[in-house]
Scaffold this active site. Structure first.
Site, PDB file in Angstrom:
ATOM      1  N   GLU A 167       1.628  -0.426  -4.988  1.00 31.97           N
ATOM      2  CA  GLU A 167       0.701   0.650  -5.298  1.00 31.97           C
ATOM      3  C   GLU A 167       1.596   1.875  -5.470  1.00 31.97           C
ATOM      4  O   GLU A 167       2.077   2.442  -4.480  1.00 31.97           O
ATOM      5  CB  GLU A 167      -0.308   0.874  -4.169  1.00 31.97           C
ATOM      6  CG  GLU A 167      -1.306   1.972  -4.506  1.00 31.97           C
ATOM      7  CD  GLU A 167      -2.236   2.306  -3.348  1.00 31.97           C
ATOM      8  OE1 GLU A 167      -3.394   2.653  -3.612  1.00 31.97           O
ATOM      9  OE2 GLU A 167      -1.795   2.227  -2.179  1.00 31.97           O
TER      10      GLU A 167
ATOM     11  N   ASP B  93       0.834  -1.193   0.000  1.00 32.76           N
ATOM     12  CA  ASP B  93       0.000   0.000   0.000  1.00 32.76           C
ATOM     13  C   ASP B  93       0.877   1.255   0.000  1.00 32.76           C
ATOM     14  O   ASP B  93       1.857   1.334   0.742  1.00 32.76           O
ATOM     15  CB  ASP B  93      -0.893  -0.014   1.246  1.00 32.76           C
ATOM     16  CG  ASP B  93      -1.768   1.208   1.360  1.00 32.76           C
ATOM     17  OD1 ASP B  93      -2.670   1.366   0.532  1.00 32.76           O
ATOM     18  OD2 ASP B  93      -1.542   2.000   2.289  1.00 32.76           O
TER      19      ASP B  93
END
Length: 701
Positions: free
Chosen positions: A379, A343
């Site tokens: 990401e 993330d």
């Protein structure tokens, strides 16, 4: 209680079959107490007697698995210098393998006085914070093996442990919403029949329920608020005994592997649940604030925030890097997971302020013989300056391709000047990845993900509808690149419903026939809606959970056949790039682009404002997709016709040298994935408005 000096390594609580060794790093501490809690919450404190290299340690020969524990850290309280030690707070072990309980938002969990933030709050937090649990490390992994699906054969299914199972009618109520529910045959059979090769689980590291959400009667559903990087989130355990969550998670992984499905974890190493200088003290902040967090150099009361959550982990500190590397290795070696999606990975790449693709974090991962061999997905953005880094991660990494998402959405809603980029995205985004010696599977293609509209909502709403989040619809993305097909939200209009269904099929066919790795958002295959909420992070309820009762079974069957179609035809999952110097042009041998008239696309055709149609020839002969013997793979040739125009259009097929006889195998206008009408070279074929037709060349006998 008896205790011995113990050892500094391994960090955390380690049961060896006889007793438990405890070790914790803290350069800021003057002393540390190990706190043991019984079933009634009564506390026994042991001052940790030994220190080696800033690690305090002790061995407890009578401490067994299931023992609840925490730490109290004594040291300086000087927020202006980044020092926040407060022995009134019971702290979680950063290396805890299991956690019991949850935060209760009493004032004692905050280390400062509300009226004077620079003054320490000495009140005892023990009764209001979760406790670490000594883990039983032994598990029968017999018959299990780490899966290694080749990247080009991978199909990812992004899912939520609780949301997928909570309303499943064939899963017993006591298992719904749990790891055990996910390993239930009803879950496994669904995923196998769907045809995915990997599940990407939204965060399962132990996280907390944010105070501002609890105060509004909401919950942190997504879980991007980690506090322990070794512990599976305890709310997803059906077995509530202390530490039992670990074995339940392992059993889930084992069941997935037996079904041939990889388990990829969505991990949040960029920030923690402790927030900014006004946040709670649960773990890292009280152990060694200046080591674990990036602080503002001019005033160390405050935290650097590249994530929008209040803090950023200090990747420049050796013990923080060690924590993350130890965590990754633990999940691979002890929990048998097959990969990670990082993330806001751009935050991990920041050395000082810029995103550095050759940062220490990447150097260490690439040199690690365990971590470097699993699937690594970034990401590739954060909220800091220069944070959008799609295409800039180093070899060995795949990336969520946000440019793919945006372009495909724009193309199918009819935006102008998107055809050229659409062609690039469809063929693997070589403009982003080829220059760094990466291959098409560096691109993880997706149209929707947990963050944003579901696919059903993407074709049903022009605007977000987030009132249920309690933020007056201010939260969530405003530029969704969505189109409601003529009416906002739910409708009974048959023409609008027909168009929406066609658009969903267009998105799915584009996704699964594009070069790269397709990622499907859980529920998109069955029409899951969030009623226009594009930021359902706090909706732990029917709005977010899979609605099995009202599933669109026709769309599900279409998706299943489409995934099978991709698996059967390696031309849609090549390992290498197409060989032409450009993605279009007359000299391309393995791919060619055509106009409506069946002529080669010229340069000027790509830039035309109104251009929303294209035909593409894919040569299935001698694909650089080596089989186990290193030989090329042979497949059919295909001709794909894309019509994003609002009216039906007539395409002429190219000349005979590109294919003499063609069978229609996919038509998104009529929901077919099977042999249909037969056409010949230079025939005309009408492609319906906003639809795709896929033709397969009939092989010579």
């Amino acid at each position: 209680m008896r205790f011995w000096p113990g050892t500094a390594y391994p960090l955390g609580a380690t049961f060896d079959g006889v007793g438990t060794n405890f070790s914790i790093f803290s350069e800021a501490s003057e002393s540390i107490e190990l706190c043991l809690f019984d079933d009634n919450g009564e506390e026994t404190r042991i001052k940790m007697p030994e220190e080696s290299g800033y690690c305090r340690h002790v061995y407890m020969p009578e401490v067994m698995p299931g023992q609840r524990y925490g730490f109290r850290v004594y040291g300086d309280w000087n927020p202006a210098e980044g020092q926040r030690c407060n022995p009134g707070k019971v702290l979680l072990d950063p290396y805890a393998k299991a956690v019991e309980g949850a935060v209760q938002w009493d004032t004692s969990v905050f280390p400062y006085k509300f009226e004077e933030p620079d003054v320490a709050n000495p009140s005892d937090s023990a009764a209001f914070v979760p406790k670490s649990v000594v883990n039983q490390p032994f598990f029968d992994w017999s018959g299990d093996r780490l899966l290694r699906w080749p990247w080009h054969e991978t199909v990812i299914y992004e899912m939520h442990v609780k949301g997928f199972t909570k309303r499943h009618p064939d899963i017993p109520p006591e298992l719904q919403g749990t790891y055990a529910g996910l390993s239930h045959p009803a879950s496994i059979d669904y995923l196998k029949h769907l045809g995915v090769t990997a599940v990407e689980l939204m965060p399962v590291h132990q996280f907390i329920q944010d105070k501002h959400l609890v105060d509004r009667g909401l919950r942190n559903y997504w879980g991007y608020n980690s506090i322990c990087y070794f512990a599976p989130h305890n709310e997803y355990a059906s077995d509530k005994r202390p530490g039992a969550v670990v074995a339940e998670f392992k059993q889930m992984v084992k069941a997935m592997h037996q079904a041939g499905i990889e388990v990829i974890l969505d991990v949040v190493y960029n920030h923690t649940a402790e927030g900014n200088h006004l946040g709670p003290m649960l773990c890292f902040k009280g152990i060694d604030n200046a080591a674990y967090y990036r602080l503002v150099e001019s005033d160390k009361r405050y935290y650097m925030d590249y994530t929008g959550t209040g803090n950023s982990l200090n990747m420049g500190h050796q013990h923080v890097l060690q924590l993350i590397m130890d965590s990754l290795r633990y999940w691979i070696q002890e929990m048998h997971v097959d990969g990670f999606r990082f993330d806001l990975a751009a935050t991990l790449a920041r050395e000082l302020h810029d995103v550095d693709r050759l940062s220490t974090f990447f150097d260490i991962i690439h040199q690690d013989p365990v971590i470097s061999r699993v699937k690594l997905i970034a990401e590739p953005w954060d909220v800091g300056p220069g944070g959008y880094q799609v295409g800039n991660f180093p070899p060995g990494w795949s990336e969520w391709n946000g440019k793919y998402r945006d372009c495909v959405r724009d193309f199918w809603r009819g935006s102008e000047r998107t055809l050229g980029e659409f062609a690039s995205r469809f063929t693997g985004s070589s403009d982003l990845y080829a220059d760094t010696q990466r291959l098409p599977y560096a691109s993880v293609n997706f149209v929707t993900a947990h963050d944003g509209f579901t696919m059903e909502d993407l074709v049903s709403y022009n605007e977000k509808h987030n009132a249920a989040n309690g933020e007056e619809n201010r939260d969530g993305e405003d530029n969704n690149r969505s189109w409601n097909c003529g009416s906002e939200g739910k409708t009974d209009d048959p023409e609008i419903l027909k168009l929406r269904n066609r658009q969903k099929r267009n998105f799915l066919v584009t996704l699964f026939l594009s070069q790269g790795v397709p990622m499907l958002l859980g529920g998109d295959e069955s029409g899951r809606t969030q009623d226009g909420n594009n930021n359902a992070y706090c909706q732990d309820n029917e709005l977010s959970w899979m609605d099995w009762e009202n599933a669109d079974w026709e769309l599900l069957e279409f998706t299943r056949r489409l995934i099978r179609f991709r698996r059967e035809h390696p031309v849609f999952r090549r390992r290498g790039w197409f060989h032409g110097k450009r993605i279009h042009g007359k000299e391309v041998k393995d791919i060619a682009w055509f106009t409506l008239e069946g002529k080669f696309m010229e340069e000027e055709n790509w830039g035309e404002d109104f251009a929303k149609t294209v035909g593409v020839f894919l040569n299935g002969e001698s694909i650089p997709n080596p089989n186990p013997k290193g030989e090329p793979v042979w497949d059919s040739c295909f001709y794909l016709l894309f019509n994003a125009h609002w009216e039906p259009l007539t395409f002429q097929l190219p000349s005979k040298k590109w294919g003499d006889k063609w069978n229609k195998v996919i038509d998104t206008a009529v929901d077919i994935i099977e042999a249909g009408e037969t056409l010949h070279a230079e025939d005309e074929i009408e492609v319906q408005a906003r639809s795709i037709a896929v033709l397969e060349a009939e092989k010579e006998q």
